[in-house]
Design a protein around this motif. Structure first.
Motif, PDB file in Angstrom:
ATOM      1  N   VAL A   1      91.315  33.914  48.491  1.00 40.79           N
ATOM      2  CA  VAL A   1      90.219  33.890  47.524  1.00 40.79           C
ATOM      3  C   VAL A   1      88.983  34.599  48.056  1.00 40.79           C
ATOM      4  O   VAL A   1      88.664  34.521  49.241  1.00 40.79           O
ATOM      5  CB  VAL A   1      89.868  32.430  47.136  1.00 40.79           C
ATOM      6  N   ARG A   2      88.286  35.308  47.157  1.00 42.93           N
ATOM      7  CA  ARG A   2      87.012  35.958  47.466  1.00 42.93           C
ATOM      8  C   ARG A   2      85.980  35.509  46.453  1.00 42.93           C
ATOM      9  O   ARG A   2      86.289  35.338  45.267  1.00 42.93           O
ATOM     10  CB  ARG A   2      87.136  37.480  47.427  1.00 42.93           C
ATOM     11  N   GLY A   3      84.742  35.321  46.912  1.00 43.22           N
ATOM     12  CA  GLY A   3      83.689  34.843  46.032  1.00 43.22           C
ATOM     13  C   GLY A   3      82.676  35.922  45.689  1.00 43.22           C
ATOM     14  O   GLY A   3      82.383  36.796  46.511  1.00 43.22           O
ATOM     15  N   PHE A   4      82.141  35.847  44.465  1.00 43.18           N
ATOM     16  CA  PHE A   4      81.118  36.777  43.984  1.00 43.18           C
ATOM     17  C   PHE A   4      80.060  35.976  43.225  1.00 43.18           C
ATOM     18  O   PHE A   4      80.397  35.019  42.527  1.00 43.18           O
ATOM     19  CB  PHE A   4      81.721  37.833  43.057  1.00 43.18           C
TER      20      PHE A   4
ATOM     21  N   THR B   1     101.215  34.224  47.640  1.00 42.31           N
ATOM     22  CA  THR B   1      99.933  33.646  47.268  1.00 42.31           C
ATOM     23  C   THR B   1      99.153  34.633  46.417  1.00 42.31           C
ATOM     24  O   THR B   1      98.995  35.790  46.788  1.00 42.31           O
ATOM     25  CB  THR B   1      99.107  33.302  48.531  1.00 42.31           C
ATOM     26  N   PRO B   2      98.641  34.197  45.266  1.00 45.77           N
ATOM     27  CA  PRO B   2      97.890  35.115  44.406  1.00 45.77           C
ATOM     28  C   PRO B   2      96.541  35.467  45.004  1.00 45.77           C
ATOM     29  O   PRO B   2      95.937  34.678  45.734  1.00 45.77           O
ATOM     30  CB  PRO B   2      97.727  34.311  43.112  1.00 45.77           C
ATOM     31  N   LEU B   3      96.063  36.661  44.690  1.00 47.95           N
ATOM     32  CA  LEU B   3      94.716  37.051  45.052  1.00 47.95           C
ATOM     33  C   LEU B   3      93.781  36.517  43.976  1.00 47.95           C
ATOM     34  O   LEU B   3      93.957  36.802  42.794  1.00 47.95           O
ATOM     35  CB  LEU B   3      94.606  38.569  45.144  1.00 47.95           C
ATOM     36  N   VAL B   4      92.793  35.738  44.389  1.00 49.47           N
ATOM     37  CA  VAL B   4      91.903  35.060  43.451  1.00 49.47           C
ATOM     38  C   VAL B   4      90.462  35.509  43.679  1.00 49.47           C
ATOM     39  O   VAL B   4      89.979  35.528  44.815  1.00 49.47           O
ATOM     40  CB  VAL B   4      91.988  33.525  43.624  1.00 49.47           C
ATOM     41  N   TYR B   5      89.778  35.885  42.594  1.00 51.20           N
ATOM     42  CA  TYR B   5      88.348  36.182  42.642  1.00 51.20           C
ATOM     43  C   TYR B   5      87.606  35.070  41.910  1.00 51.20           C
ATOM     44  O   TYR B   5      87.941  34.749  40.760  1.00 51.20           O
ATOM     45  CB  TYR B   5      88.040  37.522  41.969  1.00 51.20           C
ATOM     46  N   LEU B   6      86.617  34.482  42.582  1.00 48.09           N
ATOM     47  CA  LEU B   6      85.838  33.390  42.007  1.00 48.09           C
ATOM     48  C   LEU B   6      84.407  33.857  41.822  1.00 48.09           C
ATOM     49  O   LEU B   6      83.774  34.332  42.774  1.00 48.09           O
ATOM     50  CB  LEU B   6      85.894  32.160  42.919  1.00 48.09           C
ATOM     51  N   VAL B   7      83.890  33.728  40.597  1.00 53.84           N
ATOM     52  CA  VAL B   7      82.554  34.228  40.272  1.00 53.84           C
ATOM     53  C   VAL B   7      81.677  33.087  39.784  1.00 53.84           C
ATOM     54  O   VAL B   7      81.991  32.451  38.768  1.00 53.84           O
ATOM     55  CB  VAL B   7      82.611  35.317  39.175  1.00 53.84           C
ATOM     56  N   ASP B   8      80.581  32.819  40.491  1.00 56.85           N
ATOM     57  CA  ASP B   8      79.664  31.752  40.094  1.00 56.85           C
ATOM     58  C   ASP B   8      78.305  32.005  40.739  1.00 56.85           C
ATOM     59  O   ASP B   8      78.240  32.375  41.915  1.00 56.85           O
ATOM     60  CB  ASP B   8      80.200  30.387  40.537  1.00 56.85           C
ATOM     61  N   HIS B   9      77.217  31.832  39.975  1.00 63.50           N
ATOM     62  CA  HIS B   9      75.887  32.097  40.531  1.00 63.50           C
ATOM     63  C   HIS B   9      75.348  30.917  41.327  1.00 63.50           C
ATOM     64  O   HIS B   9      74.336  31.049  42.028  1.00 63.50           O
ATOM     65  CB  HIS B   9      74.909  32.447  39.400  1.00 63.50           C
ATOM     66  N   GLU B  10      76.007  29.738  41.247  1.00 62.21           N
ATOM     67  CA  GLU B  10      75.580  28.579  42.029  1.00 62.21           C
ATOM     68  C   GLU B  10      76.144  28.703  43.441  1.00 62.21           C
ATOM     69  O   GLU B  10      77.345  28.562  43.657  1.00 62.21           O
ATOM     70  CB  GLU B  10      76.062  27.291  41.380  1.00 62.21           C
ATOM     71  N   GLU B  11      75.275  28.966  44.390  1.00 64.97           N
ATOM     72  CA  GLU B  11      75.709  29.256  45.753  1.00 64.97           C
ATOM     73  C   GLU B  11      76.500  28.101  46.368  1.00 64.97           C
ATOM     74  O   GLU B  11      77.534  28.320  47.012  1.00 64.97           O
ATOM     75  CB  GLU B  11      74.501  29.566  46.633  1.00 64.97           C
TER      76      GLU B  11
END
Length: 237
Positions: free
Chosen positions: A41-44, A14-24
């Motif tokens: 997945v990790r969110g920022f 499984t790939p490591l995924v970083y998700l970036v979005d300012h909409e909470e």
């Protein structure tokens, strides 16, 4: 669980995924939904936090919005693309043809327009990950790993390709090879070049990297040399 969900969960890696979005709300929904589909997945909520984490542990794929509060998403895409091997998916409300073209030209591998179903996003991630893995297999060395030989003046990729380095390149790569896989900050690289950290044009480091990549490509080599925005560089293989 649907057959589609099960197929994602049964993937060997499984790939490591970083998700970036300012909409909470979107960020939370996508992180939760992708996690339930078996993705790591990790969110920022901003680019700065992404850069800090990416410098310590680069992800396989980054999903990001264009309208971030601290930095334009296209700028983030351009900086991430400098790391070459990371997959980039733009997920944004901007759906004009001009926006799509700009995103893809900047370096995105895929461009999705909100509203986005989490299943579509997951499928895009896995399709991109499969393509990246095939590319890495085709380009991976069959012999020794990357190495500096002949007194550290020649770079080899283990596939028969060789590149004789300039003095600046030899010192630059020599410092990176001391901490393979880790990010070396710009100050340490300047010191390796014999420069004065208080009186040095740090843009010269980017020039060295740009020229080195071009010369390497002419020699048939794709360098695993990653630029980490605002911090430094890393040689990861």
């Amino acid at each position: 669980m649907t057959e589609e969900d099960a197929s994602i969960n049964t993937l060997a890696s499984t790939p490591l995924v970083y998700l970036v979005d300012h909409e909470e709300k979107f960020l939370q929904e996508m992180v939760l939904g992708l996690s339930r589909l078996g993705l790591n997945v990790r969110g920022f909520d901003n680019a700065a936090s992404l850069y800090r984490t990416f410098s310590v542990k680069p992800s396989d794929i980054v999903i990001l919005d264009i309208g971030l509060e601290d930095e334009d998403g296209l700028s983030v895409t351009a900086h991430l693309r400098a790391s070459q091997s990371v997959g980039i998916i733009i997920a944004t409300a901007r759906g004009s043809i001009d926006d799509r073209v700009a995103g893809l030209r900047t370096g995105a591998d895929a461009y999705l327009v909100k509203p986005i179903d989490v299943r579509e996003l997951a499928a895009t991630v896995m399709a991109l990950n499969s393509r990246l893995k095939r590319s890495r297999i085709l380009s991976s060395p069959t012999g020794p790993a990357w190495a500096l030989v002949e007194g550290d003046w020649v770079l080899t990729d283990g596939m028969g390709h060789r590149l004789r380095l300039t003095t600046a390149e030899q010192r630059f790569l020599g410092r990176l090879f001391l901490e393979r896989g880790k990010t070396v900050d710009r100050r340490a690289l300047v010191e390796a070049l014999g420069g004065d950290v208080y009186d040095f044009n740090y843009a010269h480091l980017d020039t060295i990297v740009s020229r080195l990549r071009k010369r390497a490509r002419k020699s048939g080599m794709v360098l695993p040399l990653h630029a980490v925005r605002g911090i430094g560089f890393a040689f990861t293989e």
